[in-house]
Design a protein around this motif. Structure first.
Motif, PDB file in Angstrom:
ATOM      1  N   LYS A 182       0.660  -1.235   0.073  1.00 66.20           N
ATOM      2  CA  LYS A 182      -0.018  -0.025  -0.052  1.00 66.20           C
ATOM      3  C   LYS A 182       0.718   1.259   0.076  1.00 66.20           C
ATOM      4  N   ALA A 183       0.393   2.202  -0.551  1.00 66.42           N
ATOM      5  CA  ALA A 183       1.065   3.613  -0.446  1.00 66.42           C
ATOM      6  C   ALA A 183       0.060   4.722  -0.251  1.00 66.42           C
ATOM      7  N   LEU A 184       0.369   5.529   0.684  1.00 65.63           N
ATOM      8  CA  LEU A 184      -0.271   6.487   1.119  1.00 65.63           C
ATOM      9  C   LEU A 184      -0.210   7.867   0.536  1.00 65.63           C
ATOM     10  N   VAL A 185      -1.158   8.541  -0.135  1.00 66.00           N
ATOM     11  CA  VAL A 185      -0.693   9.860  -0.498  1.00 66.00           C
ATOM     12  C   VAL A 185      -1.582  10.795   0.309  1.00 66.00           C
ATOM     13  N   TRP A 186      -1.057  12.035   1.011  1.00 68.11           N
ATOM     14  CA  TRP A 186      -1.710  12.648   1.892  1.00 68.11           C
ATOM     15  C   TRP A 186      -1.153  14.023   1.974  1.00 68.11           C
ATOM     16  N   GLN A 187      -2.021  15.011   2.390  1.00 67.56           N
ATOM     17  CA  GLN A 187      -1.514  16.491   2.589  1.00 67.56           C
ATOM     18  C   GLN A 187      -1.523  16.903   4.068  1.00 67.56           C
ATOM     19  N   ASP A 188      -0.211  17.352   4.465  1.00 65.64           N
ATOM     20  CA  ASP A 188      -0.343  17.657   5.828  1.00 65.64           C
ATOM     21  C   ASP A 188      -0.892  19.163   6.099  1.00 65.64           C
ATOM     22  N   GLU A 189      -0.862  19.564   7.255  1.00 65.04           N
ATOM     23  CA  GLU A 189      -1.327  20.943   7.872  1.00 65.04           C
ATOM     24  C   GLU A 189      -1.073  22.075   7.282  1.00 65.04           C
ATOM     25  N   ALA A 190       0.313  22.169   6.654  1.00 62.87           N
ATOM     26  CA  ALA A 190       0.867  23.208   5.813  1.00 62.87           C
ATOM     27  C   ALA A 190       0.694  23.236   4.461  1.00 62.87           C
ATOM     28  N   GLY A 191       0.082  22.230   3.859  1.00 63.98           N
ATOM     29  CA  GLY A 191      -0.357  22.027   2.591  1.00 63.98           C
ATOM     30  C   GLY A 191       0.665  21.197   1.666  1.00 63.98           C
ATOM     31  N   ASP A 192       1.703  20.451   2.264  1.00 67.49           N
ATOM     32  CA  ASP A 192       2.624  19.813   1.433  1.00 67.49           C
ATOM     33  C   ASP A 192       2.006  18.443   1.261  1.00 67.49           C
ATOM     34  N   THR A 193       2.591  17.955   0.068  1.00 65.68           N
ATOM     35  CA  THR A 193       1.988  16.640  -0.222  1.00 65.68           C
ATOM     36  C   THR A 193       3.096  15.511   0.204  1.00 65.68           C
ATOM     37  N   TRP A 194       2.544  14.482   0.681  1.00 61.44           N
ATOM     38  CA  TRP A 194       3.669  13.233   1.259  1.00 61.44           C
ATOM     39  C   TRP A 194       3.043  12.086   0.476  1.00 61.44           C
ATOM     40  N   LEU A 195       3.921  11.249   0.211  1.00 60.96           N
ATOM     41  CA  LEU A 195       3.997   9.751  -0.289  1.00 60.96           C
ATOM     42  C   LEU A 195       4.433   8.890   0.715  1.00 60.96           C
ATOM     43  N   SER A 196       3.682   7.969   1.199  1.00 62.56           N
ATOM     44  CA  SER A 196       4.238   7.160   2.412  1.00 62.56           C
ATOM     45  C   SER A 196       3.858   5.753   2.035  1.00 62.56           C
ATOM     46  N   TYR A 197       4.850   4.909   2.554  1.00 58.84           N
ATOM     47  CA  TYR A 197       4.707   3.457   2.443  1.00 58.84           C
ATOM     48  C   TYR A 197       5.629   2.935   3.262  1.00 58.84           C
ATOM     49  N   ASN A 198       5.163   1.420   3.499  1.00 57.60           N
ATOM     50  CA  ASN A 198       5.788   0.404   4.489  1.00 57.60           C
ATOM     51  C   ASN A 198       7.037   0.002   3.546  1.00 57.60           C
ATOM     52  N   ASP A 199       8.089   0.019   4.300  1.00 53.79           N
ATOM     53  CA  ASP A 199       9.314  -0.408   3.423  1.00 53.79           C
ATOM     54  C   ASP A 199       9.261  -2.100   3.339  1.00 53.79           C
ATOM     55  N   PRO A 200       9.267  -2.634   2.183  1.00 52.35           N
ATOM     56  CA  PRO A 200       9.131  -4.202   2.215  1.00 52.35           C
ATOM     57  C   PRO A 200      10.081  -4.753   3.056  1.00 52.35           C
ATOM     58  N   ALA A 201      11.338  -4.370   2.893  1.00 50.19           N
ATOM     59  CA  ALA A 201      12.218  -5.047   3.743  1.00 50.19           C
ATOM     60  C   ALA A 201      11.912  -5.060   5.275  1.00 50.19           C
ATOM     61  N   TRP A 202      11.365  -4.010   5.823  1.00 48.46           N
ATOM     62  CA  TRP A 202      10.984  -3.761   7.176  1.00 48.46           C
ATOM     63  C   TRP A 202       9.704  -4.876   7.595  1.00 48.46           C
ATOM     64  N   LEU A 203       8.797  -5.051   6.305  1.00 46.39           N
ATOM     65  CA  LEU A 203       7.705  -5.942   6.366  1.00 46.39           C
ATOM     66  C   LEU A 203       8.342  -7.352   6.506  1.00 46.39           C
ATOM     67  N   ALA A 204       9.310  -7.615   5.736  1.00 42.82           N
ATOM     68  CA  ALA A 204       9.848  -9.043   5.846  1.00 42.82           C
ATOM     69  C   ALA A 204      10.500  -9.302   7.276  1.00 42.82           C
ATOM     70  N   GLN A 205      11.244  -8.337   7.796  1.00 42.70           N
ATOM     71  CA  GLN A 205      11.645  -8.446   9.169  1.00 42.70           C
ATOM     72  C   GLN A 205      10.710  -8.691  10.117  1.00 42.70           C
ATOM     73  N   ARG A 206       9.642  -7.750   9.954  1.00 40.69           N
ATOM     74  CA  ARG A 206       8.621  -7.973  11.062  1.00 40.69           C
ATOM     75  C   ARG A 206       8.114  -9.505  11.020  1.00 40.69           C
ATOM     76  N   HIS A 207       8.018  -9.904  10.213  1.00 39.08           N
ATOM     77  CA  HIS A 207       7.527 -11.617  10.048  1.00 39.08           C
ATOM     78  C   HIS A 207       8.471 -12.445   9.979  1.00 39.08           C
ATOM     79  N   GLY A 208       9.605 -12.157  10.158  1.00 39.84           N
ATOM     80  CA  GLY A 208      10.766 -13.144  10.514  1.00 39.84           C
ATOM     81  C   GLY A 208      11.042 -13.884   9.036  1.00 39.84           C
ATOM     82  N   ILE A 209      10.975 -13.161   8.130  1.00 36.69           N
ATOM     83  CA  ILE A 209      11.408 -13.785   6.651  1.00 36.69           C
ATOM     84  C   ILE A 209      12.910 -14.369   6.549  1.00 36.69           C
TER      85      ILE A 209
END
Length: 135
Positions: free
Chosen positions: A81-108
């Motif tokens: 998943k990727a999240l596109v969002w706008q902060d209070e200042a009006g800046d736009t951000w693209l956020s996502y969970n790093d797949p390597a972190w997800l793999a570590q989280r699940h003990g790959i």
């Protein structure tokens, strides 16, 4: 505030253009965009205000299946998943969970850590193209 495993890039574009650019890059890379969720529209439908906030759900069975074969619990985090969002200042951000972190989280296992690392690199490159003006 940093969130463990979450990558956030400031976009040079507004929320709609960032979302459209990311969607185009995902599709051009052979990934399937399964859904697009407009949280702001959902909020508006019940009379609540929310700055632009949208999620793209995407993936590829060739990349995700080996990870689920190694640890089926990663299926809770796939497709990506990727999240596109706008902060209070009006800046736009693209956020996502790093797949390597997800793999570590699940003990790959070691064998599939390379798959997750490749997914991380690909997603990082696509996010950069989606958020940055062409050189």
């Amino acid at each position: 505030m940093a969130v463990e495993g979450l990558v956030s890039l400031r976009s040079s574009f507004g929320p709609n253009e960032t979302t459209d650019r990311l969607k185009a890059e995902l599709q051009a890379s052979g990934l399937t965009v399964f859904a697009q969720i407009d949280h702001a529209a959902g909020a508006a439908s019940v009379g609540l205000a929310l700055r632009p906030t949208a999620v793209l759900i995407f993936g590829n069975a060739k990349g995700g299946t080996p990870l689920m074969q190694a640890a089926q619990t990663i299926g809770i985090d796939l497709p990506l998943k990727a999240l596109v969002w706008q902060d209070e200042a009006g800046d736009t951000w693209l956020s996502y969970n790093d797949p390597a972190w997800l793999a570590q989280r699940h003990g790959i296992t070691e064998q599939t850590k390379t798959v997750a690392a490749n997914m991380s690199g690909m997603l990082r490159a696509l996010a950069k193209v989606a958020t940055s003006p062409a050189a």
